[in-house]
Design an enzyme around this catalytic site. Structure first.
Site, PDB file in Angstrom:
ATOM      1  N   HIS A  44      -1.816   0.721  -9.644  1.00  0.00           N
ATOM      2  CA  HIS A  44      -2.460  -0.144  -8.645  1.00  0.00           C
ATOM      3  C   HIS A  44      -3.255  -1.256  -9.338  1.00  0.00           C
ATOM      4  CE1 HIS A  44      -4.158  -0.165  -4.262  1.00  0.00           C
ATOM      5  NE2 HIS A  44      -3.985  -1.398  -4.729  1.00  0.00           N
ATOM      6  N   ARG A  75       0.864  -1.181   0.000  1.00  0.00           N
ATOM      7  CA  ARG A  75       0.000   0.000   0.000  1.00  0.00           C
ATOM      8  C   ARG A  75       0.897   1.226   0.000  1.00  0.00           C
ATOM      9  NH1 ARG A  75      -3.435  -2.980  -1.286  1.00  0.00           N
ATOM     10  NH2 ARG A  75      -5.568  -3.217  -0.469  1.00  0.00           N
ATOM     11  N   GLU A 120      -3.556   8.064  -3.813  1.00  0.00           N
ATOM     12  CA  GLU A 120      -4.127   7.659  -5.106  1.00  0.00           C
ATOM     13  C   GLU A 120      -5.466   8.368  -5.337  1.00  0.00           C
ATOM     14  OE1 GLU A 120      -4.330   3.392  -5.034  1.00  0.00           O
ATOM     15  OE2 GLU A 120      -2.176   3.185  -4.765  1.00  0.00           O
TER      16      GLU A 120
END
Length: 341
Positions: free
Chosen positions: A304, A257, A286
């Site tokens: 991602h 992450r 993000e």
């Protein structure tokens, strides 16, 4: 008779238990709304209602028994307060940082995730980012595509890319030797890399050297691969001290992450040459990506999408449906994380 039969089907659908969806999961965009369909439950789609979310939740407070959540739709204590009948939170991801686990425990709510469905694909992308970075694949691709007249390019132009690095023999430190980290280690073992790791605790069945301190791990490796989950303890765990320990010849790969790395510090280290490079599938804020990273040839970026394969999406859909059906049939869940006992 046909009209009556149709009405019966509609009534049967209305009688099914409700599963709340805050927003469409990626699967809906790729496969359509039927990809999670079942005759055991019915979805309640919050985004289709004109009501504000809190009012919508209050309206359906007593009818929703389960929530299906994706990473972009957090399940907070406030949400759960408004939905007292909820007994299950099922998330489409392996990570649980978007679910208030403590509140679920307090309320006796079962939590289930996607288990290890994604592990193979995420491990593949971690190795892919690493090879791309070491061998300048993306930078070379851009270089070739920018040739207007390749045959007239100066013979030495490609040297401007710099010389790549061999993967075999590199010392690789893995942060988080769970299902994904173990598969990354297995793949890099095959390349002849030397593996060491950091985890919450030492794993008795693992022969790789263990470092309880991430700084010490970084100081003893050439490549640091982030495979752990995001928690309060791992937030900004990869900080200035860790990056300094990794050093000027070190590279970072992050498929965990974004906030596990102090992104501002990572950008500074990359721009100032304090580490050699980075391969990133995740980012701290993000979908925003620091603009400094976009201009660097020693950085490989991915949106991602480590889990984005057709095969895994299908496997995830099957797992989600089986978990929800098991829940409504009072059968054991396949990938339970938190019990409701």
């Amino acid at each position: 008779m046909e009209a009556y039969h149709g009405h019966g089907k509609e009534k049967e659908s209305q009688d099914l238990p409700r599963v709340l969806l805050f927003k469409p999961p990626p699967d809906f965009h790729l496969f359509g709304d039927e990809c999670f369909s079942s005759n055991k439950f019915k979805f309640l789609k919050a985004w289709e209602s004109p009501l504000p979310l809190d009012q919508f939740l209050k309206t359906h407070a007593q009818s929703v028994e389960a929530i299906l959540s994706s990473g972009g739709a957090p399940v907070t204590a406030e949400t759960l307060r408004l939905m007292p009948a909820v007994r299950l939170v099922m998330t489409t991801s392996a990570g649980l940082n978007h679910v208030d686990i403590a509140e679920c425990r307090r309320r006796g709510i079962t939590v289930a995730n996607a288990g290890n469905v994604f592990s193979e694909d995420v491990a593949d992308l971690a190795v892919g980012l690493l090879i791309d970075l070491l061998r300048n694949i993306s930078a070379s691709d851009r270089f070739v595509k920018q040739w207007l007249r390749p045959r007239q390019a100066a013979e030495g132009d490609c040297y401007s890319l710099g010389i790549g690095s061999k993967l075999g023999g590199k010392r690789v430190g893995i942060v988080g030797l769970g299902s994904i980290g173990s598969l990354v280690a297995k793949r890099l073992d095959a390349f002849g890399c030397s593996i060491s790791y950091n985890s919450r605790t030492k794993k008795p069945s693992v022969s790789y050297p263990f470092y309880s301190n991430v700084c010490e791990l970084a100081a003893n490796c050439d490549i640091l691969i982030i495979c752990c989950g995001l928690t309060a303890e791992t937030h900004h765990m990869i900080n200035k001290q860790v990056l300094s320990a990794l050093g000027k010849e070190g590279v970072v790969i992050n498929i965990g992450r974004g906030p596990i790395i102090d992104e501002q510090e990572l950008v500074r280290c990359l721009v100032q040459g304090e580490i050699k490079g980075a391969g990133l599938d995740v980012f701290e804020n993000e979908p925003d990506v620091p603009k400094e990273l976009l201009a660097l040839d020693n950085v490989v970026l991915s949106p991602h999408c480590a889990v984005f394969t057709w095969e895994t999406f299908k496997d995830r859909q099957k797992l989600v449906v089986e978990n929800l059906e098991a829940f409504f049939s009072n059968k054991p869940l396949l990938t339970k994380i938190v019990d409701n006992d």
